[in-house]
Design a protein around this motif. Structure first.
Motif, PDB file in Angstrom:
ATOM      1  N   VAL A   1       0.951  -1.328  -0.133  1.00 24.90           N
ATOM      2  CA  VAL A   1       0.068   0.070  -0.063  1.00 24.90           C
ATOM      3  C   VAL A   1       0.959   1.285  -0.085  1.00 24.90           C
ATOM      4  CG1 VAL A   1      -1.745   1.375   1.504  1.00 24.90           C
ATOM      5  CG2 VAL A   1      -2.022  -1.103   1.334  1.00 24.90           C
ATOM      6  N   GLY A   2       0.488   2.119  -0.877  1.00 26.14           N
ATOM      7  CA  GLY A   2       1.125   3.574  -0.763  1.00 26.14           C
ATOM      8  C   GLY A   2       0.215   4.670  -0.022  1.00 26.14           C
ATOM      9  N   LYS A   3      -0.228   5.632  -0.639  1.00 29.38           N
ATOM     10  CA  LYS A   3      -1.124   6.544   0.068  1.00 29.38           C
ATOM     11  C   LYS A   3      -2.310   6.178   0.048  1.00 29.38           C
ATOM     12  CE  LYS A   3       1.505  10.657  -1.423  1.00 29.38           C
ATOM     13  NZ  LYS A   3       1.348  11.996  -1.985  1.00 29.38           N
ATOM     14  N   VAL A   4      -3.078   6.683   1.229  1.00 31.45           N
ATOM     15  CA  VAL A   4      -4.574   6.190   1.557  1.00 31.45           C
ATOM     16  C   VAL A   4      -5.083   7.454   1.688  1.00 31.45           C
ATOM     17  CG1 VAL A   4      -6.255   4.956   2.915  1.00 31.45           C
ATOM     18  CG2 VAL A   4      -4.011   3.746   2.336  1.00 31.45           C
ATOM     19  N   ARG A   5      -6.124   7.736   1.021  1.00 33.58           N
ATOM     20  CA  ARG A   5      -6.973   9.044   1.048  1.00 33.58           C
ATOM     21  C   ARG A   5      -8.538   8.753   1.398  1.00 33.58           C
ATOM     22  NH1 ARG A   5      -3.511   9.922  -3.076  1.00 33.58           N
ATOM     23  NH2 ARG A   5      -2.640  12.186  -3.016  1.00 33.58           N
ATOM     24  N   VAL A   6      -9.079   9.441   2.361  1.00 26.49           N
ATOM     25  CA  VAL A   6     -10.207   9.456   2.779  1.00 26.49           C
ATOM     26  C   VAL A   6     -10.993  10.894   2.547  1.00 26.49           C
ATOM     27  CG1 VAL A   6     -11.972   9.132   4.845  1.00 26.49           C
ATOM     28  CG2 VAL A   6      -9.737   7.910   4.736  1.00 26.49           C
ATOM     29  N   ASN A   7     -12.120  10.481   1.881  1.00 30.15           N
ATOM     30  CA  ASN A   7     -12.663  11.793   1.445  1.00 30.15           C
ATOM     31  C   ASN A   7     -11.714  12.798   0.709  1.00 30.15           C
ATOM     32  OD1 ASN A   7     -15.258  10.627   2.028  1.00 30.15           O
ATOM     33  ND2 ASN A   7     -14.957  11.491   4.011  1.00 30.15           N
ATOM     34  N   GLY A   8     -10.860  12.083  -0.059  1.00 34.74           N
ATOM     35  CA  GLY A   8     -10.078  13.129  -0.850  1.00 34.74           C
ATOM     36  C   GLY A   8      -8.751  13.651  -0.187  1.00 34.74           C
ATOM     37  N   ASN A   9      -8.832  13.475   1.190  1.00 27.77           N
ATOM     38  CA  ASN A   9      -7.553  13.800   2.069  1.00 27.77           C
ATOM     39  C   ASN A   9      -6.813  12.552   2.484  1.00 27.77           C
ATOM     40  OD1 ASN A   9      -8.679  16.409   2.096  1.00 27.77           O
ATOM     41  ND2 ASN A   9     -10.050  15.718   3.621  1.00 27.77           N
ATOM     42  N   VAL A  10      -5.455  13.005   2.227  1.00 33.91           N
ATOM     43  CA  VAL A  10      -4.224  11.792   2.724  1.00 33.91           C
ATOM     44  C   VAL A  10      -4.749  11.478   4.250  1.00 33.91           C
ATOM     45  CG1 VAL A  10      -1.902  11.312   2.918  1.00 33.91           C
ATOM     46  CG2 VAL A  10      -2.725  12.526   1.189  1.00 33.91           C
ATOM     47  N   HIS A  11      -4.568  10.132   4.426  1.00 32.09           N
ATOM     48  CA  HIS A  11      -5.056   9.631   5.816  1.00 32.09           C
ATOM     49  C   HIS A  11      -3.864   9.252   6.312  1.00 32.09           C
ATOM     50  CE1 HIS A  11      -8.283   8.643   8.573  1.00 32.09           C
ATOM     51  NE2 HIS A  11      -7.650   7.449   9.044  1.00 32.09           N
ATOM     52  N   LYS A  12      -3.463   9.336   7.686  1.00 32.57           N
ATOM     53  CA  LYS A  12      -2.215   8.871   8.105  1.00 32.57           C
ATOM     54  C   LYS A  12      -2.312   7.521   9.342  1.00 32.57           C
ATOM     55  CE  LYS A  12       0.625  11.881   6.460  1.00 32.57           C
ATOM     56  NZ  LYS A  12       1.417  11.842   5.345  1.00 32.57           N
ATOM     57  N   GLN A  13      -3.465   7.407   9.508  1.00 35.91           N
ATOM     58  CA  GLN A  13      -3.915   6.415  10.579  1.00 35.91           C
ATOM     59  C   GLN A  13      -4.115   5.150   9.891  1.00 35.91           C
ATOM     60  OE1 GLN A  13      -6.780   8.630  12.846  1.00 35.91           O
ATOM     61  NE2 GLN A  13      -5.619   8.036  14.518  1.00 35.91           N
ATOM     62  N   VAL A  14      -3.002   4.530   9.030  1.00 33.86           N
ATOM     63  CA  VAL A  14      -3.219   3.296   8.233  1.00 33.86           C
ATOM     64  C   VAL A  14      -1.953   2.271   8.756  1.00 33.86           C
ATOM     65  CG1 VAL A  14      -3.050   2.226   6.173  1.00 33.86           C
ATOM     66  CG2 VAL A  14      -4.004   4.590   6.299  1.00 33.86           C
ATOM     67  N   VAL A  15      -2.372   1.096   9.156  1.00 32.68           N
ATOM     68  CA  VAL A  15      -1.357  -0.028   9.243  1.00 32.68           C
ATOM     69  C   VAL A  15      -1.764  -1.180   8.460  1.00 32.68           C
ATOM     70  CG1 VAL A  15      -0.797  -1.816  11.019  1.00 32.68           C
ATOM     71  CG2 VAL A  15      -1.427   0.942  11.645  1.00 32.68           C
ATOM     72  N   GLN A  16      -0.572  -1.550   7.511  1.00 31.20           N
ATOM     73  CA  GLN A  16      -0.671  -2.562   6.707  1.00 31.20           C
ATOM     74  C   GLN A  16      -0.358  -3.982   7.393  1.00 31.20           C
ATOM     75  OE1 GLN A  16       0.849  -2.533   2.763  1.00 31.20           O
ATOM     76  NE2 GLN A  16       0.072  -4.370   2.254  1.00 31.20           N
ATOM     77  N   ARG A  17      -0.956  -5.234   7.020  1.00 30.61           N
ATOM     78  CA  ARG A  17      -0.602  -6.406   7.881  1.00 30.61           C
ATOM     79  C   ARG A  17      -0.368  -7.461   6.725  1.00 30.61           C
ATOM     80  NH1 ARG A  17      -4.301  -6.142  13.248  1.00 30.61           N
ATOM     81  NH2 ARG A  17      -3.134  -4.456  14.341  1.00 30.61           N
ATOM     82  N   ASP A  18      -0.444  -8.453   7.002  1.00 25.78           N
ATOM     83  CA  ASP A  18      -0.044  -9.596   5.769  1.00 25.78           C
ATOM     84  C   ASP A  18      -1.140  -9.588   4.819  1.00 25.78           C
ATOM     85  OD1 ASP A  18       2.587 -10.073   6.907  1.00 25.78           O
ATOM     86  OD2 ASP A  18       2.047 -11.900   7.788  1.00 25.78           O
ATOM     87  N   ARG A  19      -2.403  -9.733   5.322  1.00 25.15           N
ATOM     88  CA  ARG A  19      -3.787  -9.906   4.488  1.00 25.15           C
ATOM     89  C   ARG A  19      -4.609  -8.866   4.607  1.00 25.15           C
ATOM     90  NH1 ARG A  19      -3.724 -15.378   2.920  1.00 25.15           N
ATOM     91  NH2 ARG A  19      -5.660 -15.153   2.831  1.00 25.15           N
ATOM     92  N   SER A  20      -4.105  -7.720   5.069  1.00 28.19           N
ATOM     93  CA  SER A  20      -5.298  -6.622   5.325  1.00 28.19           C
ATOM     94  C   SER A  20      -4.726  -5.336   5.545  1.00 28.19           C
ATOM     95  CB  SER A  20      -5.989  -6.981   6.520  1.00 28.19           C
ATOM     96  OG  SER A  20      -5.383  -7.195   7.533  1.00 28.19           O
ATOM     97  N   VAL A  21      -5.417  -4.344   5.343  1.00 28.95           N
ATOM     98  CA  VAL A  21      -4.965  -2.800   5.613  1.00 28.95           C
ATOM     99  C   VAL A  21      -6.066  -2.340   6.588  1.00 28.95           C
ATOM    100  CG1 VAL A  21      -4.803  -0.599   4.359  1.00 28.95           C
ATOM    101  CG2 VAL A  21      -4.079  -2.553   3.311  1.00 28.95           C
ATOM    102  N   HIS A  22      -5.504  -1.896   7.736  1.00 29.16           N
ATOM    103  CA  HIS A  22      -6.494  -1.573   8.794  1.00 29.16           C
ATOM    104  C   HIS A  22      -6.260   0.278   8.717  1.00 29.16           C
ATOM    105  CE1 HIS A  22      -6.686  -5.235  10.801  1.00 29.16           C
ATOM    106  NE2 HIS A  22      -5.791  -5.405   9.941  1.00 29.16           N
ATOM    107  N   VAL A  23      -7.764   0.738   8.469  1.00 24.85           N
ATOM    108  CA  VAL A  23      -7.845   2.257   8.469  1.00 24.85           C
ATOM    109  C   VAL A  23      -8.572   2.693  10.038  1.00 24.85           C
ATOM    110  CG1 VAL A  23      -8.801   4.181   7.425  1.00 24.85           C
ATOM    111  CG2 VAL A  23      -7.928   1.966   6.061  1.00 24.85           C
TER     112      VAL A  23
END
Length: 468
Positions: A100-122
């Motif tokens: 995963v690279g950048k994650v955006r919520v409603n167009g805004n870059v979201h920082k509270q993101v954690v990637q694990r082996d099989r999932s991305v937690h927002v």
């Protein structure tokens, strides 16, 4: 879908049409009783407890992908239209083997993101309430590949000259971030950019195709509710050829052989429309790879076969995959334990086609497979076979035998009304075994309790009722 009956060389590839026409109805549907569509809550599926997140649903996916076949490199942006189902301060998105690279919520870059082996937690600073909506855009990249499961390798598969996706039941996260639940169906818009010498086909109605430099971009839209495991993609040295109202996608060198082998598709559709009602999808692609595949693969408005499935003995598999467009892809299961509603119905459709095309009758095939099942272990409960046995052939054949038992109990006329009214009343809906029982009971003049007890809830194989 475009009209494929215009005068032209049948081996001449079809030029992609940006606005395909809808497939015609070959027979007017009858008007059986229509029953209300049930609503099912979003609860964890015990067969795949680690797939998907019951706290939200996705109403639409927009996928913008760039794929390089020679290096098997995939770069993408997945935009998910999310609806919160229960109050939460975090959601989990399934993604396997891609970074995963950048994650955006409603167009805004979201920082509270954690990637694990099989999932991305927002995670969210403030809790979200049921009914809230948001747009979640996830950039990602990597070399996609299949994931290991108790059912073998599933998901994205790199081929010698391209790639294909076989996602059932939990392989979709190998190529796009998703809420990988059988009961979370969405619409899709998919844009794929690839080297211009490759042909791309994805679930949905094909749209505009554009070329720029050494790249070609293909677009596909699916406006029917589609489970993530039923979204498929193909990249290869293919071309498109006419096949009745279907699009035939196959390498040009084997087109003549494939067209001959799959010529019955149009007649199969006609037969199934008489039994199940009008074709329920907005597209139909038949993809035949140059590789041999162990089994065919169904997807929404698409079926995939290996070149080994061109043999006359494999014709029943063509009927099976086409029938899934009604049962499994339109009438969808709300939980994996009810998979017999997909596979038993598709298996029964094989017998319908056999009888309609001059082969063994439905009754003969039912009795043959009943004899074969009688020689196998009697330890499978069809209504809840367990995850290890959900793709066991006994689920397929015993599921079909339930329908034959109903036909012999109800009689041919009422049974055909049952199948068609079920397919039409639950068109693009989610169902369970309890829903089918209620539907059949509503049409039957007498209780069917012993059928459900013996065939669905018990493990010993019952005797088939006498032929009618």
């Amino acid at each position: 879908m475009r009209d494929c009956f215009e005068a032209r060389d049948p081996l001449r590839p079809v030029i992609p049409n940006p606005k395909p026409e809808m497939p015609p109805q070959s027979t007017p549907p009858r008007t059986p009783p229509r029953l209300p569509r049930p609503a099912h809550p979003y609860t964890p599926d015990p067969y795949l407890p680690h797939s998907g997140d019951a706290r939200y649903s996705v109403t639409r996916y927009a996928l913008d992908l760039d794929y390089t076949p020679r290096s098997n490199r995939l770069v993408g942006v997945a935009t998910l239209s999310v609806r919160i189902v229960e109050a939460t301060s975090a959601i989990r998105v399934d993604l396997i083997g891609l970074q995963v690279g950048k994650v955006r919520v409603n167009g805004n870059v979201h920082k509270q993101v954690v990637q694990r082996d099989r999932s991305v937690h927002v995670r969210f600073a403030a809790p979200l309430d049921a009914g809230d909506t948001l747009e979640l855009a996830i950039e990602y990249a990597g070399r996609p590949g299949p994931t290991r499961s108790r059912w073998g390798l599933i998901g994205w598969e790199e081929l010698e000259n391209g790639a294909l996706v076989a996602s059932q039941p939990s392989g979709a996260p190998t190529w796009f971030p998703c809420n990988d639940r059988v009961d979370d169906r969405a619409t899709y818009h998919v844009r794929v950019t690839c080297d211009r010498e490759f042909f791309v086909d994805v679930t949905g109605v094909p749209g505009a195709v554009s070329t720029r430099g050494g790249k070609r971009t293909w677009t596909f839209t699916s406006d029917v509710p589609t489970a993530t495991y039923l979204l498929a993609a193909h990249v290869g040295a293919y071309a498109e050829f006419p096949l009745g109202r279907a699009r035939l996608i196959t390498p040009p060198a084997q087109a003549a052989r494939v067209q001959e082998a799959f010529a019955p598709v149009e007649q199969m559709l006609t037969v199934f429309e008489r039994w199940f009602g009008a074709y329920p999808q907005d597209a139909l692609s038949i993809v035949v790879c140059e590789e041999a595949l162990e089994i065919p693969l169904e997807a929404q408005g698409m079926a995939t076969f290996g070149v080994n499935h061109c043999a006359p003995s494999e014709q029943r598999l063509i009927a099976h995959e086409l029938a899934h467009q009604w049962f499994g892809n339109s009438v969808g299961i709300a939980r994996w334990q009810d998979i017999w509603l997909n596979e038993g119905f598709a298996c029964y459709a094989e017998w319908i086609w056999s009888e309609a095309s001059g082969g063994p009758s439905i009754a003969e095939l039912a009795e043959l497979h009943h004899m074969r099942l009688a020689a196998l272990p009697q330890d499978l409960c069809l209504a809840d076979p367990g995850p290890a046995d959900m793709f066991d052939d006994r689920v397929y054949k015993r599921g079909a035998l339930v329908l034959e038992a109903l036909r012999r109990r109800l009689g041919a006329v009422l049974f055909e009304m049952l199948l068609q009214s079920w397919a039409e009343a639950q068109r693009h809906a989610l169902v369970t075994t309890a829903d089918f029982r209620a539907h059949a009971e509503a049409l039957s003049p007498a209780s069917l309790g012993d059928v459900w007890r013996d065939w669905l809830d018990g493990t010993a194989l019952p005797e088939l009722p006498p032929r009618v």
